[in-house]
Design a protein around this motif. Sequence first.
Motif, PDB file in Angstrom:
ATOM      1  N   PHE A 128      61.992  20.315  70.379  1.00 61.82           N
ATOM      2  CA  PHE A 128      60.723  19.877  70.943  1.00 61.82           C
ATOM      3  C   PHE A 128      59.995  21.045  71.614  1.00 61.82           C
ATOM      4  O   PHE A 128      60.610  22.061  71.979  1.00 61.82           O
ATOM      5  CB  PHE A 128      60.938  18.761  71.970  1.00 61.82           C
ATOM      6  CG  PHE A 128      61.430  17.470  71.378  1.00 61.82           C
ATOM      7  CD1 PHE A 128      60.656  16.779  70.454  1.00 61.82           C
ATOM      8  CD2 PHE A 128      62.665  16.954  71.737  1.00 61.82           C
ATOM      9  CE1 PHE A 128      61.094  15.585  69.901  1.00 61.82           C
ATOM     10  CE2 PHE A 128      63.119  15.759  71.190  1.00 61.82           C
ATOM     11  CZ  PHE A 128      62.337  15.077  70.264  1.00 61.82           C
ATOM     12  N   ASP A 129      58.698  20.893  71.785  1.00 62.15           N
ATOM     13  CA  ASP A 129      57.906  21.879  72.510  1.00 62.15           C
ATOM     14  C   ASP A 129      58.385  21.981  73.965  1.00 62.15           C
ATOM     15  O   ASP A 129      58.897  21.002  74.539  1.00 62.15           O
ATOM     16  CB  ASP A 129      56.427  21.474  72.522  1.00 62.15           C
ATOM     17  CG  ASP A 129      55.806  21.446  71.121  1.00 62.15           C
ATOM     18  OD1 ASP A 129      56.522  21.776  70.156  1.00 62.15           O
ATOM     19  OD2 ASP A 129      54.620  21.096  71.017  1.00 62.15           O
ATOM     20  N   ASN A 130      58.189  23.145  74.559  1.00 64.47           N
ATOM     21  CA  ASN A 130      58.440  23.354  76.001  1.00 64.47           C
ATOM     22  C   ASN A 130      59.862  22.968  76.419  1.00 64.47           C
ATOM     23  O   ASN A 130      60.068  22.322  77.443  1.00 64.47           O
ATOM     24  CB  ASN A 130      57.435  22.549  76.841  1.00 64.47           C
ATOM     25  CG  ASN A 130      56.006  22.827  76.441  1.00 64.47           C
ATOM     26  OD1 ASN A 130      55.644  23.968  76.162  1.00 64.47           O
ATOM     27  ND2 ASN A 130      55.194  21.792  76.388  1.00 64.47           N
ATOM     28  N   THR A 131      60.855  23.392  75.623  1.00 59.95           N
ATOM     29  CA  THR A 131      62.235  22.993  75.875  1.00 59.95           C
ATOM     30  C   THR A 131      63.044  24.046  76.625  1.00 59.95           C
ATOM     31  O   THR A 131      63.817  23.713  77.522  1.00 59.95           O
ATOM     32  CB  THR A 131      62.949  22.686  74.544  1.00 59.95           C
ATOM     33  OG1 THR A 131      62.303  21.584  73.906  1.00 59.95           O
ATOM     34  CG2 THR A 131      64.421  22.344  74.758  1.00 59.95           C
ATOM     35  N   PHE A 132      62.865  25.311  76.314  1.00 59.04           N
ATOM     36  CA  PHE A 132      63.787  26.351  76.768  1.00 59.04           C
ATOM     37  C   PHE A 132      63.178  27.264  77.831  1.00 59.04           C
ATOM     38  O   PHE A 132      61.978  27.537  77.833  1.00 59.04           O
ATOM     39  CB  PHE A 132      64.255  27.199  75.582  1.00 59.04           C
ATOM     40  CG  PHE A 132      65.011  26.422  74.552  1.00 59.04           C
ATOM     41  CD1 PHE A 132      66.365  26.169  74.710  1.00 59.04           C
ATOM     42  CD2 PHE A 132      64.365  25.926  73.417  1.00 59.04           C
ATOM     43  CE1 PHE A 132      67.067  25.441  73.766  1.00 59.04           C
ATOM     44  CE2 PHE A 132      65.064  25.202  72.465  1.00 59.04           C
ATOM     45  CZ  PHE A 132      66.424  24.947  72.639  1.00 59.04           C
ATOM     46  N   ASN A 133      64.060  27.778  78.689  1.00 59.09           N
ATOM     47  CA  ASN A 133      63.663  28.796  79.668  1.00 59.09           C
ATOM     48  C   ASN A 133      63.641  30.185  79.042  1.00 59.09           C
ATOM     49  O   ASN A 133      62.966  31.077  79.543  1.00 59.09           O
ATOM     50  CB  ASN A 133      64.624  28.799  80.850  1.00 59.09           C
ATOM     51  CG  ASN A 133      64.729  27.455  81.540  1.00 59.09           C
ATOM     52  OD1 ASN A 133      65.703  26.731  81.345  1.00 59.09           O
ATOM     53  ND2 ASN A 133      63.720  27.120  82.338  1.00 59.09           N
ATOM     54  N   GLY A 134      64.402  30.358  77.982  1.00 56.06           N
ATOM     55  CA  GLY A 134      64.460  31.654  77.325  1.00 56.06           C
ATOM     56  C   GLY A 134      64.862  31.525  75.866  1.00 56.06           C
ATOM     57  O   GLY A 134      65.534  30.561  75.479  1.00 56.06           O
ATOM     58  N   VAL A 135      64.437  32.497  75.071  1.00 58.24           N
ATOM     59  CA  VAL A 135      64.839  32.593  73.664  1.00 58.24           C
ATOM     60  C   VAL A 135      65.314  34.021  73.420  1.00 58.24           C
ATOM     61  O   VAL A 135      64.616  34.974  73.773  1.00 58.24           O
ATOM     62  CB  VAL A 135      63.689  32.258  72.697  1.00 58.24           C
ATOM     63  CG1 VAL A 135      64.123  32.500  71.253  1.00 58.24           C
ATOM     64  CG2 VAL A 135      63.237  30.811  72.863  1.00 58.24           C
ATOM     65  N   THR A 136      66.489  34.154  72.843  1.00 57.47           N
ATOM     66  CA  THR A 136      67.036  35.478  72.548  1.00 57.47           C
ATOM     67  C   THR A 136      67.268  35.625  71.047  1.00 57.47           C
ATOM     68  O   THR A 136      67.413  34.638  70.321  1.00 57.47           O
ATOM     69  CB  THR A 136      68.370  35.703  73.282  1.00 57.47           C
ATOM     70  OG1 THR A 136      69.314  34.704  72.872  1.00 57.47           O
ATOM     71  CG2 THR A 136      68.175  35.645  74.778  1.00 57.47           C
TER      72      THR A 136
END
Length: 250
Positions: A128-136
């Motif tokens: 879903f949109d706006n799910t994570f605090n960070g993406v690596t």
Amino acid sequence: MKITRDSSDKPRDENFPKKIYNSVLPSPNTKRKFVKQMFDDTADKYDRTNAVITLGLDTSWRKRSIKLLECQKDDLILDVASGTGDLCNILLKKGMNPISMDFSEGMLMKSITTAPRVQGDALQMPFFDNTFNGVTCGFSLRNFTDIETYFKSCARVLKPKGRLMAVDATTPSNPIVKFFHAIWFRGVIPILGKLSGSSKEAYRYLPLSTAYLPDDQTIIGMLEKSEFEDIEIKKFMLGSVICITATRKG
């Protein structure tokens, strides 16, 4: 955690790797299938071979990049193209909550992390949109078929002010370093890959694949168009490793 399957994947063509490896790099319309099958084929030896060809430095590069991510304990982090989950393990030790996502089922099946696993496409993330605090993303940016679309996909799943980090191999700009880098990456690494039990052809592709990475200014432009700010690009190892960080606009 159950690994979801991509129903669009076609049955494996046993002649496919041989045909592709005979060319310098896969063409844009064959790259997606090529990359998936290559990592499926090399999954059981990938981590060991990487340790050999980087002289054990790949783990330190990942740790340094995680510091630049600047996320906090308990943050939810999506690790894209996670492989067997070595970067996820670093995130877990930092007290974060990673999810391991990879396009290659072979890599996920060889997982060495306790993080939840999901099979998914980096350009069409199943979240879903706006799910994570960070993406690596560790050493896989150059394997995507469309880097700008990847950045836009990251922006979609990140929360406002969420952080993006991508670390990858690149070609040094210094002429002297570039010369010795070419000898190591294009001459020595394929041989080490073979000696480690991996496909020599696969490790011929991986060094050459740095050609897929745009120059720094192009990367910055892509990130800006994808609604990122606070963009920073740092280089490690005499310019042979690039770390990109950015913040999703809030």
